[in-house]
Design a protein around this motif. Sequence first.
Motif, PDB file in Angstrom:
ATOM      1  N   VAL A 235      50.199  41.538  36.385  1.00  0.00           N
ATOM      2  CA  VAL A 235      50.819  40.935  37.568  1.00  0.00           C
ATOM      3  C   VAL A 235      50.829  41.945  38.720  1.00  0.00           C
ATOM      4  O   VAL A 235      50.470  41.623  39.852  1.00  0.00           O
ATOM      5  N   ARG A 236      51.196  43.197  38.400  1.00  0.00           N
ATOM      6  CA  ARG A 236      51.232  44.243  39.432  1.00  0.00           C
ATOM      7  C   ARG A 236      49.853  44.492  40.021  1.00  0.00           C
ATOM      8  O   ARG A 236      49.681  44.600  41.225  1.00  0.00           O
ATOM      9  N   LYS A 237      48.863  44.584  39.123  1.00  0.00           N
ATOM     10  CA  LYS A 237      47.498  44.869  39.584  1.00  0.00           C
ATOM     11  C   LYS A 237      46.948  43.731  40.429  1.00  0.00           C
ATOM     12  O   LYS A 237      46.248  43.940  41.421  1.00  0.00           O
ATOM     13  N   MET A 238      47.270  42.503  40.043  1.00  0.00           N
ATOM     14  CA  MET A 238      46.773  41.360  40.795  1.00  0.00           C
ATOM     15  C   MET A 238      47.420  41.308  42.178  1.00  0.00           C
ATOM     16  O   MET A 238      46.785  40.918  43.155  1.00  0.00           O
ATOM     17  N   ARG A 239      48.658  41.762  42.256  1.00  0.00           N
ATOM     18  CA  ARG A 239      49.320  41.818  43.563  1.00  0.00           C
ATOM     19  C   ARG A 239      48.627  42.874  44.434  1.00  0.00           C
ATOM     20  O   ARG A 239      48.328  42.637  45.604  1.00  0.00           O
ATOM     21  N   GLU A 240      48.354  44.030  43.816  1.00  0.00           N
ATOM     22  CA  GLU A 240      47.659  45.110  44.532  1.00  0.00           C
ATOM     23  C   GLU A 240      46.280  44.628  45.011  1.00  0.00           C
ATOM     24  O   GLU A 240      45.868  44.900  46.139  1.00  0.00           O
ATOM     25  N   TYR A 241      45.621  43.875  44.142  1.00  0.00           N
ATOM     26  CA  TYR A 241      44.295  43.340  44.480  1.00  0.00           C
ATOM     27  C   TYR A 241      44.379  42.366  45.650  1.00  0.00           C
ATOM     28  O   TYR A 241      43.590  42.449  46.600  1.00  0.00           O
ATOM     29  N   GLU A 242      45.342  41.466  45.604  1.00  0.00           N
ATOM     30  CA  GLU A 242      45.487  40.496  46.695  1.00  0.00           C
ATOM     31  C   GLU A 242      45.756  41.196  48.023  1.00  0.00           C
ATOM     32  O   GLU A 242      45.227  40.795  49.067  1.00  0.00           O
ATOM     33  N   GLU A 243      46.529  42.280  47.958  1.00  0.00           N
ATOM     34  CA  GLU A 243      46.814  43.038  49.177  1.00  0.00           C
ATOM     35  C   GLU A 243      45.554  43.727  49.694  1.00  0.00           C
ATOM     36  O   GLU A 243      45.280  43.735  50.895  1.00  0.00           O
TER      37      GLU A 243
ATOM     38  N   SER B  36      33.827  42.305  41.418  1.00  0.00           N
ATOM     39  CA  SER B  36      34.557  41.058  41.649  1.00  0.00           C
ATOM     40  C   SER B  36      36.030  41.281  41.972  1.00  0.00           C
ATOM     41  O   SER B  36      36.758  40.327  42.249  1.00  0.00           O
ATOM     42  N   PHE B  37      36.468  42.558  41.916  1.00  0.00           N
ATOM     43  CA  PHE B  37      37.858  42.916  42.262  1.00  0.00           C
ATOM     44  C   PHE B  37      37.850  44.068  43.264  1.00  0.00           C
ATOM     45  O   PHE B  37      38.295  45.178  42.939  1.00  0.00           O
ATOM     46  N   PRO B  38      37.341  43.838  44.477  1.00  0.00           N
ATOM     47  CA  PRO B  38      37.273  44.947  45.426  1.00  0.00           C
ATOM     48  C   PRO B  38      38.648  45.536  45.716  1.00  0.00           C
ATOM     49  O   PRO B  38      39.631  44.796  45.792  1.00  0.00           O
ATOM     50  N   GLY B  39      38.657  46.866  45.845  1.00  0.00           N
ATOM     51  CA  GLY B  39      39.882  47.531  46.287  1.00  0.00           C
ATOM     52  C   GLY B  39      40.800  48.026  45.206  1.00  0.00           C
ATOM     53  O   GLY B  39      41.795  48.667  45.507  1.00  0.00           O
ATOM     54  N   ILE B  40      40.500  47.729  43.933  1.00  0.00           N
ATOM     55  CA  ILE B  40      41.401  48.236  42.884  1.00  0.00           C
ATOM     56  C   ILE B  40      40.633  48.957  41.773  1.00  0.00           C
ATOM     57  O   ILE B  40      39.450  48.694  41.523  1.00  0.00           O
TER      58      ILE B  40
ATOM     59  N   ALA C 282      39.169  44.543  51.822  1.00  0.00           N
ATOM     60  CA  ALA C 282      38.337  45.242  50.830  1.00  0.00           C
ATOM     61  C   ALA C 282      37.085  44.424  50.511  1.00  0.00           C
ATOM     62  O   ALA C 282      37.136  43.200  50.428  1.00  0.00           O
ATOM     63  N   LYS C 283      35.962  45.130  50.357  1.00  0.00           N
ATOM     64  CA  LYS C 283      34.673  44.486  50.065  1.00  0.00           C
ATOM     65  C   LYS C 283      34.143  44.973  48.716  1.00  0.00           C
ATOM     66  O   LYS C 283      34.487  46.074  48.284  1.00  0.00           O
ATOM     67  N   PRO C 284      33.282  44.163  48.048  1.00  0.00           N
ATOM     68  CA  PRO C 284      32.734  44.592  46.752  1.00  0.00           C
ATOM     69  C   PRO C 284      32.140  46.002  46.840  1.00  0.00           C
ATOM     70  O   PRO C 284      31.399  46.315  47.764  1.00  0.00           O
TER      71      PRO C 284
ATOM     72  N   LEU D 180      34.152  36.632  43.861  1.00  0.00           N
ATOM     73  CA  LEU D 180      35.395  37.402  43.808  1.00  0.00           C
ATOM     74  C   LEU D 180      36.459  36.678  42.995  1.00  0.00           C
ATOM     75  O   LEU D 180      36.569  35.449  43.043  1.00  0.00           O
ATOM     76  N   ALA D 181      37.246  37.465  42.259  1.00  0.00           N
ATOM     77  CA  ALA D 181      38.398  36.905  41.536  1.00  0.00           C
ATOM     78  C   ALA D 181      39.437  36.454  42.556  1.00  0.00           C
ATOM     79  O   ALA D 181      39.520  37.035  43.635  1.00  0.00           O
ATOM     80  N   PRO D 182      40.269  35.483  42.265  1.00  0.00           N
ATOM     81  CA  PRO D 182      40.177  34.625  41.069  1.00  0.00           C
ATOM     82  C   PRO D 182      39.133  33.527  41.265  1.00  0.00           C
ATOM     83  O   PRO D 182      39.011  32.981  42.360  1.00  0.00           O
ATOM     84  N   ASP D 183      38.385  33.258  40.210  1.00  0.00           N
ATOM     85  CA  ASP D 183      37.345  32.233  40.288  1.00  0.00           C
ATOM     86  C   ASP D 183      37.068  31.763  38.854  1.00  0.00           C
ATOM     87  O   ASP D 183      36.933  32.586  37.950  1.00  0.00           O
ATOM     88  N   GLN D 184      37.017  30.475  38.679  1.00  0.00           N
ATOM     89  CA  GLN D 184      36.839  29.922  37.331  1.00  0.00           C
ATOM     90  C   GLN D 184      35.556  30.416  36.670  1.00  0.00           C
ATOM     91  O   GLN D 184      35.483  30.558  35.456  1.00  0.00           O
ATOM     92  N   ARG D 185      34.543  30.722  37.488  1.00  0.00           N
ATOM     93  CA  ARG D 185      33.263  31.192  36.914  1.00  0.00           C
ATOM     94  C   ARG D 185      33.416  32.539  36.217  1.00  0.00           C
ATOM     95  O   ARG D 185      32.609  32.893  35.365  1.00  0.00           O
ATOM     96  N   LEU D 186      34.457  33.286  36.595  1.00  0.00           N
ATOM     97  CA  LEU D 186      34.685  34.588  35.945  1.00  0.00           C
ATOM     98  C   LEU D 186      35.501  34.442  34.669  1.00  0.00           C
ATOM     99  O   LEU D 186      35.795  35.416  33.994  1.00  0.00           O
ATOM    100  N   LYS D 187      35.868  33.193  34.358  1.00  0.00           N
ATOM    101  CA  LYS D 187      36.686  32.950  33.161  1.00  0.00           C
ATOM    102  C   LYS D 187      35.949  32.047  32.179  1.00  0.00           C
ATOM    103  O   LYS D 187      36.558  31.429  31.307  1.00  0.00           O
ATOM    104  N   THR D 188      34.635  31.954  32.354  1.00  0.00           N
ATOM    105  CA  THR D 188      33.856  30.981  31.596  1.00  0.00           C
ATOM    106  C   THR D 188      32.945  31.679  30.591  1.00  0.00           C
ATOM    107  O   THR D 188      32.360  32.718  30.891  1.00  0.00           O
ATOM    108  N   GLU D 189      32.863  31.111  29.400  1.00  0.00           N
ATOM    109  CA  GLU D 189      31.909  31.599  28.397  1.00  0.00           C
ATOM    110  C   GLU D 189      30.492  31.255  28.876  1.00  0.00           C
ATOM    111  O   GLU D 189      30.200  30.105  29.193  1.00  0.00           O
ATOM    112  N   CYS D 190      29.621  32.247  28.968  1.00  0.00           N
ATOM    113  CA  CYS D 190      28.274  32.024  29.501  1.00  0.00           C
ATOM    114  C   CYS D 190      27.301  31.614  28.392  1.00  0.00           C
ATOM    115  O   CYS D 190      27.441  32.025  27.241  1.00  0.00           O
ATOM    116  N   ALA D 191      26.297  30.855  28.778  1.00  0.00           N
ATOM    117  CA  ALA D 191      25.331  30.337  27.804  1.00  0.00           C
ATOM    118  C   ALA D 191      24.271  31.389  27.476  1.00  0.00           C
ATOM    119  O   ALA D 191      23.797  32.098  28.362  1.00  0.00           O
TER     120      ALA D 191
END
Length: 179
Positions: free
Chosen positions: A158-166, A97-101, A172-174, A9-20
């Motif tokens: 910023v708004r969407k991330m706030r909505e997601y955190e809520e 990775s962003f349940p609920g939005i 909320a589940k995947p 689930l976001a936020p997570d560094q693995r979701l921001k990484t270039e994959c091999a």
Amino acid sequence: MAPAEDIVLAPDQRLKTECAPIEEITDEIRDLADRMLEDMYATEGCGLAAPQVGELVQLVVIDVDYTKNKRNPYVLVNPRIVVADGEERETGEGCLSFPGITVRVSRPSHVVVEARNLDGDLMRYEAQDNLMAVCLQHEIDHLHGVTMVDHLRPLQRVRKMREYEEALAAGAKPGEVGE
Ligand code: NI
């Protein structure tokens, strides 16, 4: 592990990484594809990328039109977008990775993607004005550390991330998407 718990689930560094890129299609890769398909179907997603289960390799699974009795899975090894054009279209996207939005994202309406399948054959996928066109771009983004919220303007993000955190705080589940 329960499929929903396997999803990063976001936020997570693995979701921001270039994959091999995948050098060789081994049993490990085939097992990973099976695991991703199982997770995707169990959470009722239409696509899943390897970093979403914590594996930083260029592997994507997609099935945009399955029913309980009929599945039509695509497994894409090292997919790349070779054409992205056509009129930009805005659609509501969800992400396991962003349940609920749900996020309104604008993308080119026509894409051509090249990828290997699990037999190592080079495949070409073309999609226009449909869920497949959106899904291909969304999942391939994941392989390059890009998620749907990265397409938003800063304030919207910023708004969407706030909505997601809520949504997350509310349990909320995947597989669950918002308005
Ligand atoms: Ni996603």
